[in-house]
Design a protein around this motif. Structure first.
Motif, PDB file in Angstrom:
ATOM      1  N   GLY A 168      37.381  53.620  17.782  1.00  0.00           N
ATOM      2  CA  GLY A 168      37.122  52.370  18.483  1.00  0.00           C
ATOM      3  C   GLY A 168      36.396  51.362  17.614  1.00  0.00           C
ATOM      4  N   GLU A 169      35.470  51.833  16.779  1.00  0.00           N
ATOM      5  CA  GLU A 169      34.737  50.941  15.877  1.00  0.00           C
ATOM      6  C   GLU A 169      35.679  50.324  14.850  1.00  0.00           C
ATOM      7  OE1 GLU A 169      30.548  53.503  16.240  1.00  0.00           O
ATOM      8  OE2 GLU A 169      31.959  53.857  14.585  1.00  0.00           O
ATOM      9  N   ILE A 170      36.620  51.123  14.378  1.00  0.00           N
ATOM     10  CA  ILE A 170      37.583  50.631  13.400  1.00  0.00           C
ATOM     11  C   ILE A 170      38.544  49.628  14.043  1.00  0.00           C
ATOM     12  CG2 ILE A 170      39.591  51.363  12.006  1.00  0.00           C
ATOM     13  CD1 ILE A 170      38.008  53.992  11.467  1.00  0.00           C
ATOM     14  N   ALA A 171      38.840  49.828  15.301  1.00  0.00           N
ATOM     15  CA  ALA A 171      39.856  49.013  15.998  1.00  0.00           C
ATOM     16  C   ALA A 171      39.361  47.626  16.393  1.00  0.00           C
ATOM     17  CB  ALA A 171      40.338  49.755  17.246  1.00  0.00           C
ATOM     18  N   ARG A 172      38.047  47.346  16.217  1.00  0.00           N
ATOM     19  CA  ARG A 172      37.500  46.064  16.678  1.00  0.00           C
ATOM     20  C   ARG A 172      36.880  45.281  15.531  1.00  0.00           C
ATOM     21  NH1 ARG A 172      35.618  49.610  20.452  1.00  0.00           N
ATOM     22  NH2 ARG A 172      33.541  49.604  19.514  1.00  0.00           N
ATOM     23  N   MET A 173      37.097  43.971  15.565  1.00  0.00           N
ATOM     24  CA  MET A 173      36.396  43.075  14.654  1.00  0.00           C
ATOM     25  C   MET A 173      35.000  42.808  15.203  1.00  0.00           C
ATOM     26  SD  MET A 173      39.510  40.432  13.748  1.00  0.00           S
ATOM     27  CE  MET A 173      38.547  39.531  12.519  1.00  0.00           C
ATOM     28  N   THR A 174      34.202  42.072  14.444  1.00  0.00           N
ATOM     29  CA  THR A 174      32.822  41.803  14.841  1.00  0.00           C
ATOM     30  C   THR A 174      32.741  41.092  16.183  1.00  0.00           C
ATOM     31  OG1 THR A 174      32.203  41.654  12.497  1.00  0.00           O
ATOM     32  CG2 THR A 174      30.659  40.738  14.105  1.00  0.00           C
ATOM     33  N   ASP A 175      33.702  40.210  16.462  1.00  0.00           N
ATOM     34  CA  ASP A 175      33.680  39.462  17.726  1.00  0.00           C
ATOM     35  C   ASP A 175      34.358  40.211  18.872  1.00  0.00           C
ATOM     36  OD1 ASP A 175      36.367  39.284  17.141  1.00  0.00           O
ATOM     37  OD2 ASP A 175      36.397  37.092  16.950  1.00  0.00           O
ATOM     38  N   GLY A 176      34.766  41.457  18.608  1.00  0.00           N
ATOM     39  CA  GLY A 176      35.372  42.270  19.655  1.00  0.00           C
ATOM     40  C   GLY A 176      36.879  42.185  19.737  1.00  0.00           C
ATOM     41  N   SER A 177      37.484  41.290  18.980  1.00  0.00           N
ATOM     42  CA  SER A 177      38.939  41.171  19.022  1.00  0.00           C
ATOM     43  C   SER A 177      39.584  42.323  18.253  1.00  0.00           C
ATOM     44  CB  SER A 177      39.388  39.829  18.443  1.00  0.00           C
ATOM     45  OG  SER A 177      38.948  39.695  17.104  1.00  0.00           O
ATOM     46  N   PRO A 178      40.847  42.658  18.562  1.00  0.00           N
ATOM     47  CA  PRO A 178      41.501  43.800  17.913  1.00  0.00           C
ATOM     48  C   PRO A 178      41.642  43.585  16.411  1.00  0.00           C
ATOM     49  CG  PRO A 178      42.711  43.124  19.868  1.00  0.00           C
ATOM     50  CD  PRO A 178      41.700  42.053  19.607  1.00  0.00           C
ATOM     51  N   SER A 179      41.375  44.625  15.649  1.00  0.00           N
ATOM     52  CA  SER A 179      41.520  44.540  14.196  1.00  0.00           C
ATOM     53  C   SER A 179      42.935  44.889  13.746  1.00  0.00           C
ATOM     54  CB  SER A 179      40.532  45.483  13.510  1.00  0.00           C
ATOM     55  OG  SER A 179      40.914  46.845  13.722  1.00  0.00           O
ATOM     56  N   GLY A 180      43.623  45.704  14.536  1.00  0.00           N
ATOM     57  CA  GLY A 180      44.935  46.184  14.129  1.00  0.00           C
ATOM     58  C   GLY A 180      44.887  47.300  13.112  1.00  0.00           C
ATOM     59  N   LEU A 181      43.672  47.728  12.728  1.00  0.00           N
ATOM     60  CA  LEU A 181      43.516  48.806  11.755  1.00  0.00           C
ATOM     61  C   LEU A 181      43.340  50.142  12.455  1.00  0.00           C
ATOM     62  CD1 LEU A 181      41.060  47.139   9.198  1.00  0.00           C
ATOM     63  CD2 LEU A 181      43.533  47.450   8.952  1.00  0.00           C
ATOM     64  N   GLY A 182      43.788  51.195  11.793  1.00  0.00           N
ATOM     65  CA  GLY A 182      43.612  52.538  12.305  1.00  0.00           C
ATOM     66  C   GLY A 182      42.894  53.424  11.309  1.00  0.00           C
ATOM     67  N   TRP A 183      42.439  54.561  11.794  1.00  0.00           N
ATOM     68  CA  TRP A 183      41.766  55.553  10.952  1.00  0.00           C
ATOM     69  C   TRP A 183      42.854  56.436  10.358  1.00  0.00           C
ATOM     70  CZ3 TRP A 183      37.376  59.220  13.130  1.00  0.00           C
ATOM     71  CH2 TRP A 183      36.790  59.927  12.051  1.00  0.00           C
ATOM     72  N   ASP A 184      43.206  56.169   9.100  1.00  0.00           N
ATOM     73  CA  ASP A 184      44.343  56.833   8.474  1.00  0.00           C
ATOM     74  C   ASP A 184      43.990  58.146   7.793  1.00  0.00           C
ATOM     75  OD1 ASP A 184      46.996  54.925   8.213  1.00  0.00           O
ATOM     76  OD2 ASP A 184      45.164  53.777   8.503  1.00  0.00           O
ATOM     77  N   VAL A 185      42.833  58.197   7.151  1.00  0.00           N
ATOM     78  CA  VAL A 185      42.441  59.383   6.380  1.00  0.00           C
ATOM     79  C   VAL A 185      40.988  59.717   6.682  1.00  0.00           C
ATOM     80  CG1 VAL A 185      42.192  60.397   4.072  1.00  0.00           C
ATOM     81  CG2 VAL A 185      44.047  58.761   4.512  1.00  0.00           C
ATOM     82  N   VAL A 186      40.713  60.996   6.860  1.00  0.00           N
ATOM     83  CA  VAL A 186      39.333  61.475   6.961  1.00  0.00           C
ATOM     84  C   VAL A 186      38.851  61.829   5.562  1.00  0.00           C
ATOM     85  CG1 VAL A 186      37.870  63.372   7.739  1.00  0.00           C
ATOM     86  CG2 VAL A 186      39.501  62.335   9.316  1.00  0.00           C
ATOM     87  N   GLU A 187      37.770  61.228   5.156  1.00  0.00           N
ATOM     88  CA  GLU A 187      37.112  61.594   3.891  1.00  0.00           C
ATOM     89  C   GLU A 187      35.601  61.496   4.083  1.00  0.00           C
ATOM     90  OE1 GLU A 187      36.779  60.421  -0.838  1.00  0.00           O
ATOM     91  OE2 GLU A 187      38.146  59.305   0.443  1.00  0.00           O
ATOM     92  N   SER A 188      35.025  62.649   4.181  1.00  0.00           N
ATOM     93  CA  SER A 188      35.588  63.985   4.149  1.00  0.00           C
ATOM     94  C   SER A 188      35.224  64.716   5.444  1.00  0.00           C
ATOM     95  CB  SER A 188      34.997  64.775   2.999  1.00  0.00           C
ATOM     96  OG  SER A 188      35.284  64.222   1.736  1.00  0.00           O
ATOM     97  N   LEU A 189      36.032  65.730   5.758  1.00  0.00           N
ATOM     98  CA  LEU A 189      35.613  66.759   6.694  1.00  0.00           C
ATOM     99  C   LEU A 189      34.972  67.818   5.817  1.00  0.00           C
ATOM    100  CD1 LEU A 189      35.504  67.917   9.547  1.00  0.00           C
ATOM    101  CD2 LEU A 189      37.780  68.869   9.195  1.00  0.00           C
ATOM    102  N   PRO A 190      33.629  67.826   5.735  1.00  0.00           N
ATOM    103  CA  PRO A 190      32.976  68.591   4.671  1.00  0.00           C
ATOM    104  C   PRO A 190      33.057  70.098   4.859  1.00  0.00           C
ATOM    105  CG  PRO A 190      31.340  67.618   6.123  1.00  0.00           C
ATOM    106  CD  PRO A 190      32.664  67.062   6.557  1.00  0.00           C
ATOM    107  N   VAL A 191      33.182  70.778   3.736  1.00  0.00           N
ATOM    108  CA  VAL A 191      33.147  72.239   3.691  1.00  0.00           C
ATOM    109  C   VAL A 191      31.702  72.643   3.403  1.00  0.00           C
ATOM    110  CG1 VAL A 191      34.022  74.305   2.549  1.00  0.00           C
ATOM    111  CG2 VAL A 191      35.505  72.314   2.842  1.00  0.00           C
ATOM    112  N   SER A 192      31.129  73.464   4.244  1.00  0.00           N
ATOM    113  CA  SER A 192      29.708  73.804   4.120  1.00  0.00           C
ATOM    114  C   SER A 192      29.444  74.671   2.890  1.00  0.00           C
ATOM    115  CB  SER A 192      29.225  74.534   5.371  1.00  0.00           C
ATOM    116  OG  SER A 192      29.781  75.841   5.429  1.00  0.00           O
TER     117      SER A 192
END
Length: 405
Positions: free
Chosen positions: A50-74
């Protein structure tokens, strides 16, 4: 290539708005506030989306979360001690939650203790820009006289010990403190930050973990999680060691093409792949990056395109983060190999024909110098790098270029 940028969340000084204006097509992010080894919950994943999907003024950014970096290995998983089995179970649950949220590409690393190592976070260049740097003599001074690791004097060559001693004597107390802070900075935005005592304790934990043992532990980890990723239609991609040579007596197992080829063979699945980082691997003169893309490209699921300037032809040496087209890696040849691989994928009908890429790191230039943002992740420096890389890809992809398949 799908052009992405790394974002460390709402506290990042580079905003979603900034990324949109840079022409970014997707976002690379992680839940840095979740402790390593814990489950990434659906609620936390959705919050970041949701944070990625919104611009500062709350309007849609059109961006998505494409890659996780990183899902850490303990560290427990890497050493196969403590809660390592529980952490692997949690890793599988996190994969499922991420896939439910539509995220398919997961970057991770298997570096012991520190996720990257630099001696300078804002080293001044002759033109006034700043960048990250690894100075071999400074690092040896840290190892020998600040961390005071007992085995260091026997592991390092005599000439380096003498230069490091001289360098350390000439440092002020403030310079020694800054060096120590820089070395143990770890991964930007990570949940952990380490004190010298923490580092010493971790080093002691790894005293009996050989490179062969660490490789076996990585294969055990992948043997557990890769079938889950494959069933879910996900892609795991291992980031190389940074820098790609031994430090502090710790084992390094992802530093060369041979390391990656062996890992791909040991767990032979399309879900077991590579984060090809031209900066990390490019810090060694014996790594052929365009050739690696040609030979292992079908398993490359994520690209970090950056350049480093090596200051010697030795495997173990000093380097700094160069401009994206100015270091030791031939970036035109590299992107040509990527374009060819994407064309092969598209011709064979692969759904993942377009490889996500981010212009990794960047020099602080212009107004970046006033912001004191995340080291290595300035807005304008990365924008410059992205523009240069985008220009190369655009030119090579044009029919007039005649790039062979």
């Amino acid at each position: 290539m799908k052009q992405t940028w790394r974002w460390f969340g709402p506290r990042d000084q580079v905003s979603i708005d900034d990324m949109l204006q840079a022409g970014v097509q997707g976002v690379v992010s992680a839940l840095h506030h979740v402790p390593t080894g814990a489950v990434w919950s659906a609620a936390e994943i959705d919050r970041r989306k949701g944070e990625i999907a919104r611009m500062t003024d709350g309007s849609p950014s059109g961006l998505g979360w494409d890659v996780v970096e990183s899902l850490p290995v303990s560290e427990d998983i890497k050493k196969q001690r403590g809660q390592w089995r529980e952490h692997i179970a949690n890793y599988k649950l996190s994969l499922g939650n991420l896939r439910d949220a539509g995220i398919e590409t997961i970057c991770y690393n298997f570096m012991p203790v520190l996720d990257w190592t630099r001696t300078h976070l804002r080293w001044r260049l002759p033109n006034g820009a700043t960048c990250m740097r690894f100075d071999l003599v400074d690092f040896a001074a840290f190892d020998l006289f600040i961390l005071a690791r007992a085995a260091a004097a026997n592991e390092l060559p005599g000439w380096l010990v003498e230069q490091a001693r001289e360098r350390h004597v000439g440092m002020t107390q403030e310079e020694r403190q800054a060096l120590a802070s820089n070395v143990v900075c770890g991964l930007p935005g990570a949940a952990e930050s380490f004190t010298l005592s923490d580092v010493q304790a971790h080093l002691e934990d790894y005293r009996d973990v050989s490179p062969d043992r660490l490789r076996a532990n990585q294969i055990d980890f992948l043997t557990e999680v890769v079938p889950v990723a494959e069933r879910l239609g996900m892609r795991l991609c291992c980031h190389p060691d940074d820098p790609p040579f031994a430090l502090l007596g710790l084992p390094r197992i992802m530093s060369t093409e041979a390391d990656y080829a062996a890992l791909m063979k040991a767990v032979d699945s399309p879900a077991n792949g590579i984060t090809l980082c031209t900066g990390s691997l490019g810090a060694r003169p014996d790594n052929d990056l365009p050739g690696m893309m040609e030979r292992l490209g079908d398993r490359v699921h994520f690209l970090h395109l950056r350049n480093v300037k090596r200051e010697s032809n030795e495997v173990y040496g000093s380097f700094y983060e160069a401009e994206h087209l100015a270091g030791g890696t031939d970036m035109v040849a590299m992107i040509a190999a990527i374009v060819r691989e994407e064309r092969r994928r598209a011709a064979s009908g692969r759904a993942d024909w377009q490889i996500p890429m981010r212009p990794d790191h960047g020099q602080d230039i212009l107004d970046d110098l006033k912001r004191s943002g995340q080291p290595g992740y300035p807005a304008i420096g990365r924008l410059k790098g992205l523009a240069e890389l985008r220009g190369i890809e655009t030119a090579l992809s044009h029919p007039l270029a005649g790039l062979p398949a």
